[in-house]
Each structure stands twice: as C-alpha cells, then as structure tokens.
Write an enzyme that holds these catalytic residues in place. Sequence first.
Site, PDB file in Angstrom:
ATOM      1  N   HIS A 193       1.137  -1.171  -0.234  1.00 46.23           N
ATOM      2  CA  HIS A 193       0.125   0.220  -0.168  1.00 46.23           C
ATOM      3  C   HIS A 193       0.761   1.559  -0.589  1.00 46.23           C
ATOM      4  O   HIS A 193       2.265   1.460   1.012  1.00 46.23           O
ATOM      5  CB  HIS A 193      -1.026   0.198   1.264  1.00 46.23           C
ATOM      6  N   CYS A 288      -2.327   3.050   9.012  1.00 51.19           N
ATOM      7  CA  CYS A 288      -4.085   2.467   8.271  1.00 51.19           C
ATOM      8  C   CYS A 288      -4.936   2.127   9.369  1.00 51.19           C
ATOM      9  O   CYS A 288      -5.896   1.763   8.951  1.00 51.19           O
ATOM     10  CB  CYS A 288      -3.048   0.522   8.836  1.00 51.19           C
TER      11      CYS A 288
END
Length: 294
Positions: A193, A288
């Site tokens: 990511h 996150c």
Amino acid sequence: MDRVITSAAEVPAAIQAAVERPPCRRVLMASPKHFKVESAINPWMRDERGALNQVDTTRAREQWRALRAAYERIAIRVDVIEAPVGLPDFCFAANQSLALPGVVVLSRMASDERRREVRYFEHWYRQHGYELLQLPDEITRFEGTGDAILHPGRKLIWGGVGPRTEEAAWSVIARETGTDVILLRLVDPRFYHLDTCLCLLDERSALWVPHAFDDASRASIEAGFSRLHAVSDADAANFACNAHCPDARHVLLQQGSSETVAWLKSAGFVPLELDTGEFMKSGGSVFCLKQELP
Ligand code: ARG
C-alpha cells in the site's frame, strides 16, 4: 483539477493549482474487537517459518485505545465504528474508503476476505450525512487511503497503483471528484500500500522508501517535496512510513524507529511513539488504523 499526473514536470503546478483544505480535526477508527490474523493477504502476516502470526487480542485492544487517546490528546476528535463479527481486518479503517472534502469514495477491496467490510462503512457514512461515490463495476481494486494520501493542506491526491489499487480507478476518481491525482507506481511487494512507503508531513516534507517506487514515481515525489527523508531499511520494516501527521507538527508512529525519530526532531516535528506491534503482525500500523474525516 481532474487530471491523472504521471510526469514529474507537472507536479509543482498541480500542487499550486490545488484548492486549500482545512487541517485534520477528526478521524474515524474501527473497533479492534474481532481483529486477528486468519489468512495471509500481505507478506507481513506470516512469521519466519511461514506460520500465520498470532495476535494477542488483549494487547491489540490496549494498543488501539492508546492510539485513540494519543489523537484526543492533540485535540483530534475520534469517532468509532463498531466491528461486525467475521471480518478480522475491519480495524484498518484507512482502506474501506477515501473521505475527500465533499464526497466519500467507497473502496473495492482487492481480496475476498475484506470485500464485505465496505458496506458497514457505507452505512456509517450514510447515517452521518456524508455524500457517497460508488465506483463503476469495472473497477475491481481500490483500497481507499491505503493508496490515497492527501497532500498536506491541499485537495490533491497522491495515488498508489499496486497490488491493492488498479490504475483505472484513478481516472474515475479524478473525474468524478474533480481532484488531481499524482500517480505513483509501487514495485516492491512488501510495500503493498502507498501508506507503507510514503508519509506526507507538511507542504514540503515527507518520509519515504525510495526503492518501493519506480523511477518516474520517485521523480514525482522529489518534485513535490523539497525536504524528503529516506528512512533506513530497519525503520521501513518497522512501519516508520505508516506514521500519521495530522497537523503538520505531531507525528504519531510505531515506536523504535530511532533514526526516523531523530530526523523528525531535527526537522522540527514532534514524534509521538506508540506501540502498534499487534497490528504490524497483520501488516499495518498507525496510518492504517484511521480515516481522516473532513
Ligand atoms: N491485513 C491488512 C491487509 O492486508 C492490513 C491493512 C493495512 N492497511 C494499510 N492501509 N496499509 O489488508
């Protein structure tokens, strides 16, 4: 203001042209009640012997509460969405959506394991009066702010393309939300990511893992930020780039990245070190675990 930018030469003008955005005052976190590692959907979720990491649920909840308290101490309001049973990654609230000023883009999770998470976020946003954008069916991979980092103080997206987000998502999002997107290609499976290898701090400063990007993307990041710090390999593996700087001053990050912490202090930031060790067993840390709400 609805272009996908792939050339470094266009980056400074795009930043200049982007409208200003107020600083972050509010985040959405998702309860870690049912958090565990049930299957490995990224390279961090297994130990050296290849077995699935074992999460200590009590510790995870304590770490999550400490993160929430850290936000509140720096005057960021925290809203919490309750976790449904059977969705072990639900607590990673960065991924199910991208909340832009004016509209929230709902994600298309890349894995079957996480696909059902989005509808609960959709419901929460509806209940709280947010405008929603659903991507067309052709887009099968888009994981929200895991791959979408907003430029500090501007309505402009640094958009990752890699295992979790496909390139086609960005032209739709740029067009439908009227936001320029600077495209960044991820090339290292460990940095799956964008938020694992790039952390934007203020208008000119960022932390990054240069080798996680292709050449053109590296050039774009260099064109966008005059004060860039390449974190050490040890700190990169300690999720130093998964930090969150909500106010161009405080930097919430996983503890133990001593070299990054020293750099942050020398650059005038205030690092706030936290233990997110249980969540790192699932491949995530501070960034996150929340969604910035406009
Ligand atoms: N286990 C989760 C996954 O693989 C971790 C997500 C971390 N989130 C992030 N924004 N990097 O999807």
